[in-house]
Design an enzyme around this catalytic site. Sequence first.
Site, PDB file in Angstrom:
ATOM      1  N   LYS A  91      60.767 -22.481   9.508  1.00 56.06           N
ATOM      2  CA  LYS A  91      59.388 -23.038   8.901  1.00 56.06           C
ATOM      3  C   LYS A  91      58.321 -21.871   8.764  1.00 56.06           C
ATOM      4  CE  LYS A  91      59.470 -27.619  10.567  1.00 56.06           C
ATOM      5  NZ  LYS A  91      61.004 -27.355  10.687  1.00 56.06           N
ATOM      6  N   ASP A 125      62.133 -23.938   5.118  1.00 52.36           N
ATOM      7  CA  ASP A 125      61.685 -25.520   5.124  1.00 52.36           C
ATOM      8  C   ASP A 125      60.275 -25.671   4.336  1.00 52.36           C
ATOM      9  OD1 ASP A 125      63.793 -26.311   6.578  1.00 52.36           O
ATOM     10  OD2 ASP A 125      62.427 -26.405   8.601  1.00 52.36           O
ATOM     11  N   MET A 126      59.928 -26.682   3.955  1.00 54.89           N
ATOM     12  CA  MET A 126      58.631 -27.137   3.287  1.00 54.89           C
ATOM     13  C   MET A 126      58.137 -27.809   4.305  1.00 54.89           C
ATOM     14  SD  MET A 126      56.814 -26.412   0.939  1.00 54.89           S
ATOM     15  CE  MET A 126      57.764 -25.892  -0.640  1.00 54.89           C
ATOM     16  N   GLN A 154      60.155 -31.610  -1.806  1.00 53.41           N
ATOM     17  CA  GLN A 154      59.791 -32.876  -1.223  1.00 53.41           C
ATOM     18  C   GLN A 154      59.385 -33.919  -2.413  1.00 53.41           C
ATOM     19  OE1 GLN A 154      56.479 -31.146   0.689  1.00 53.41           O
ATOM     20  NE2 GLN A 154      57.187 -31.374   2.720  1.00 53.41           N
ATOM     21  N   ARG A 175      66.934 -27.212  -1.397  1.00 50.55           N
ATOM     22  CA  ARG A 175      67.427 -28.906  -0.574  1.00 50.55           C
ATOM     23  C   ARG A 175      66.276 -29.488  -1.192  1.00 50.55           C
ATOM     24  NH1 ARG A 175      65.528 -28.289   5.032  1.00 50.55           N
ATOM     25  NH2 ARG A 175      67.688 -27.165   5.656  1.00 50.55           N
ATOM     26  N   LYS A 178      62.745 -36.248   0.937  1.00 44.28           N
ATOM     27  CA  LYS A 178      61.760 -36.916   0.352  1.00 44.28           C
ATOM     28  C   LYS A 178      60.589 -36.484   0.995  1.00 44.28           C
ATOM     29  CE  LYS A 178      64.100 -41.535   0.561  1.00 44.28           C
ATOM     30  NZ  LYS A 178      64.222 -43.045   1.225  1.00 44.28           N
ATOM     31  N   GLY A 179      60.196 -35.903   2.239  1.00 47.91           N
ATOM     32  CA  GLY A 179      59.172 -35.296   2.754  1.00 47.91           C
ATOM     33  C   GLY A 179      58.639 -36.040   3.892  1.00 47.91           C
ATOM     34  N   HIS A 218      69.139 -39.910   4.240  1.00 49.37           N
ATOM     35  CA  HIS A 218      69.939 -40.757   4.932  1.00 49.37           C
ATOM     36  C   HIS A 218      69.884 -42.310   4.078  1.00 49.37           C
ATOM     37  CE1 HIS A 218      67.920 -38.112   7.883  1.00 49.37           C
ATOM     38  NE2 HIS A 218      69.106 -37.824   7.958  1.00 49.37           N
ATOM     39  N   ARG A 279      55.009 -34.739  18.075  1.00 51.29           N
ATOM     40  CA  ARG A 279      54.432 -34.528  16.582  1.00 51.29           C
ATOM     41  C   ARG A 279      55.065 -35.594  15.604  1.00 51.29           C
ATOM     42  NH1 ARG A 279      54.103 -29.230  16.668  1.00 51.29           N
ATOM     43  NH2 ARG A 279      56.001 -29.102  15.067  1.00 51.29           N
TER      44      ARG A 279
HETATM   45  P1  FDA Z   1      64.364 -43.000   4.693  1.00 51.34           P
HETATM   46  O1  FDA Z   1      63.342 -42.541   5.520  1.00 51.34           O
HETATM   47  O2  FDA Z   1      64.272 -44.296   3.922  1.00 51.34           O
HETATM   48  O3  FDA Z   1      65.490 -43.138   5.587  1.00 51.34           O
HETATM   49  C1  FDA Z   1      66.989 -43.898   5.092  1.00 51.34           C
HETATM   50  C2  FDA Z   1      67.564 -44.650   6.344  1.00 51.34           C
HETATM   51  O4  FDA Z   1      67.866 -43.519   7.237  1.00 51.34           O
HETATM   52  C3  FDA Z   1      66.807 -45.464   7.413  1.00 51.34           C
HETATM   53  O5  FDA Z   1      66.611 -46.769   6.785  1.00 51.34           O
HETATM   54  C4  FDA Z   1      67.177 -45.313   8.740  1.00 51.34           C
HETATM   55  O6  FDA Z   1      68.410 -46.157   8.820  1.00 51.34           O
HETATM   56  C5  FDA Z   1      67.595 -43.989   8.530  1.00 51.34           C
HETATM   57  N1  FDA Z   1      66.935 -42.877   9.159  1.00 51.34           N
HETATM   58  C6  FDA Z   1      65.962 -42.039   8.595  1.00 51.34           C
HETATM   59  N2  FDA Z   1      65.475 -41.210   9.257  1.00 51.34           N
HETATM   60  C7  FDA Z   1      65.605 -41.512  10.675  1.00 51.34           C
HETATM   61  C8  FDA Z   1      65.587 -41.270  11.938  1.00 51.34           C
HETATM   62  N3  FDA Z   1      64.645 -40.048  12.393  1.00 51.34           N
HETATM   63  N4  FDA Z   1      66.134 -41.888  13.036  1.00 51.34           N
HETATM   64  C9  FDA Z   1      66.897 -42.929  12.982  1.00 51.34           C
HETATM   65  N5  FDA Z   1      67.176 -43.509  11.413  1.00 51.34           N
HETATM   66  C10 FDA Z   1      66.846 -42.691  10.481  1.00 51.34           C
HETATM   67  N6  FDA Z   1      61.089 -32.895   5.179  1.00 51.34           N
HETATM   68  C11 FDA Z   1      60.161 -32.023   4.954  1.00 51.34           C
HETATM   69  O7  FDA Z   1      59.071 -32.547   4.759  1.00 51.34           O
HETATM   70  N7  FDA Z   1      60.318 -30.576   5.100  1.00 51.34           N
HETATM   71  C12 FDA Z   1      61.736 -30.268   5.344  1.00 51.34           C
HETATM   72  O8  FDA Z   1      61.932 -29.146   5.218  1.00 51.34           O
HETATM   73  C13 FDA Z   1      62.627 -31.208   5.581  1.00 51.34           C
HETATM   74  N8  FDA Z   1      64.007 -30.784   5.846  1.00 51.34           N
HETATM   75  C14 FDA Z   1      64.862 -31.854   6.136  1.00 51.34           C
HETATM   76  C15 FDA Z   1      66.243 -31.427   6.362  1.00 51.34           C
HETATM   77  C16 FDA Z   1      67.159 -32.169   6.362  1.00 51.34           C
HETATM   78  C17 FDA Z   1      68.726 -31.901   6.459  1.00 51.34           C
HETATM   79  C18 FDA Z   1      67.001 -33.712   6.126  1.00 51.34           C
HETATM   80  C19 FDA Z   1      67.923 -34.762   6.291  1.00 51.34           C
HETATM   81  C20 FDA Z   1      65.620 -33.964   6.083  1.00 51.34           C
HETATM   82  C21 FDA Z   1      64.472 -33.033   6.217  1.00 51.34           C
HETATM   83  N9  FDA Z   1      63.230 -33.272   6.032  1.00 51.34           N
HETATM   84  C22 FDA Z   1      62.271 -32.475   5.808  1.00 51.34           C
HETATM   85  C23 FDA Z   1      62.875 -35.001   6.417  1.00 51.34           C
HETATM   86  C24 FDA Z   1      62.821 -35.887   5.021  1.00 51.34           C
HETATM   87  O9  FDA Z   1      61.782 -35.650   4.270  1.00 51.34           O
HETATM   88  C25 FDA Z   1      62.652 -37.360   5.424  1.00 51.34           C
HETATM   89  O10 FDA Z   1      61.661 -37.534   6.150  1.00 51.34           O
HETATM   90  C26 FDA Z   1      63.621 -37.788   6.120  1.00 51.34           C
HETATM   91  O11 FDA Z   1      65.131 -37.412   5.948  1.00 51.34           O
HETATM   92  C27 FDA Z   1      63.833 -39.391   6.075  1.00 51.34           C
HETATM   93  O12 FDA Z   1      63.926 -39.669   4.829  1.00 51.34           O
HETATM   94  P2  FDA Z   1      65.340 -40.359   4.021  1.00 51.34           P
HETATM   95  O13 FDA Z   1      65.747 -39.616   2.796  1.00 51.34           O
HETATM   96  O14 FDA Z   1      66.271 -40.312   5.109  1.00 51.34           O
HETATM   97  O15 FDA Z   1      65.004 -41.850   3.726  1.00 51.34           O
END
Ligand code: FDA
Length: 300
Positions: A91, A125-126, A154, A175, A178-179, A218, A279
Site C-alpha cells: 500500500k 495497491d490502490m 478500481q 490488477r 471494483k474498489g 469474486h 477498518r
Molecule cells: P462483490 O462485492 O459483488 O462480491 C461478489 C461476491 O463475492 C459476493 O456476492 C460475495 O458472495 C462474495 N464476497 C465478496 N467479498 C467478500 C468478503 N469479503 N467476504 C465474503 N464474501 C465475499 N480494492 C481496492 O480498492 N484496492 C485494492 O488494491 C484492492 N486489491 C484487491 C486485491 C484482490 C486480489 C481482490 C480480490 C480484491 C481487491 N480489492 C481492492 C477489493 C475489491 O475492490 C472489492 O472490494 C472486493 O473484491 C469485492 O468486490 P467483488 O468484485 O468481489 O464483487
Amino acid sequence: MLLFNKLIVGVVQLMPKSVVGFFSRKYIAGDTIEKAVLCVKDLNSRGIYATMDVLGESITHKEEAIEAKNKCLEVLNTIVKHKLMANLSVKPTQMGLSIDEEFAYQQVRELIEKAKSVNNFVRIDMEDSPYTDKTINLFKKLRNDFNNVGIVLQAYLKRTTSDVITLNILHTNYRLCKGIYIEPATIAYKDRQEIRNNYLKSLELMLKNGNYVGIATHDEYLINEAYKMIKEKKIPKDKFEFQMLLGVREELREKINRDGYKIRVYVPFGKDWYPYSIRRLKENPQVAGYIFRNIFSFER
Ligand code: FDA
C-alpha cells in the site's frame, strides 16, 4: 439488508478483540510471517499462487514507513527461502505516500529493486481517491525503470477507462478490482451494474492492448464475462490471471483453478490485523454481513 449490515458494523465495533479475531481469521493468514508462509504453502500445494501483504496501520512518521518497508523486504527474502509461488502487494501510504511523495518513491523503488534481484514482482495497491493521482504518478515513475511493477485500478471510479488509455501506453501490468473504499457519487459509480459495465469496459481496453491483467473479483457474473472475453478475443493464458481475497468464495476459486486458469490469492498477515479488520468492516458494511452470515452458517 443495508440496515442489517450497518447494525452489524455497530455491534462488531463493541466486540472484544478475541471475538473480532474469530470473525476475521478466515480472511487473514495470521499475525506472523511464519503463519503466512504456512498459508501460502497450503495454497501453492493446490496450484494456487499468492500475493503477500503486510498489514499496516496508517503511517504518520517516516520511521514507521521504513519499518514497514523492512518487513516487505523480509517477505521478499522469505519467498525465496521457502520457494513460494508468491509476490508482494504494497500500500503506497504504508510506504509514506501521505507524508512525502519522493520519500515513498524511494521506498517502493528499493522494494522493486530487491524484487528484481530475486526475479519477483511488486504490485502497488490502490487506496482511496485522494491518493489515486499520486499512486499513478508513483507507478509511472517506477515503470520508466522497471518491468516488475504493477498497479491496481478500481472499476467504480468514473476516471478509470481514461486512466487505462494513458497507462496502456506504458504496457502496464494491471490488477483490476471494483474498489473497496466509500467514494462520493460525483467521482464513483454506485450502481452495481454500472460498476460491472465499467469493469468489463476497462478489462477489454487492458486485454486488447496486450497488457497483463490480474482479474480481481469474486463476482461470478464478471468472471463468466471475463471467460467469454478471453475466449472470443483469443487472449493467451500468459496475459491474465484471476485473483481473489483469502477466505472468499473458495468454491469459485477452485472452479477457476480446475478450469485451468492461473489464480492468485491475496494473503494479508501481520500484527496489525485488528485495526485492519475493524477498518475493513467500517469501510464496507457488506463485508460485516458476509462475516456474520459465515459465522451462523459455520462455513469454515
Ligand atoms: P462483490 O462485492 O459483488 O462480491 C461478489 C461476491 O463475492 C459476493 O456476492 C460475495 O458472495 C462474495 N464476497 C465478496 N467479498 C467478500 C468478503 N469479503 N467476504 C465474503 N464474501 C465475499 N480494492 C481496492 O480498492 N484496492 C485494492 O488494491 C484492492 N486489491 C484487491 C486485491 C484482490 C486480489 C481482490 C480480490 C480484491 C481487491 N480489492 C481492492 C477489493 C475489491 O475492490 C472489492 O472490494 C472486493 O473484491 C469485492 O468486490 P467483488 O468484485 O468481489 O464483487
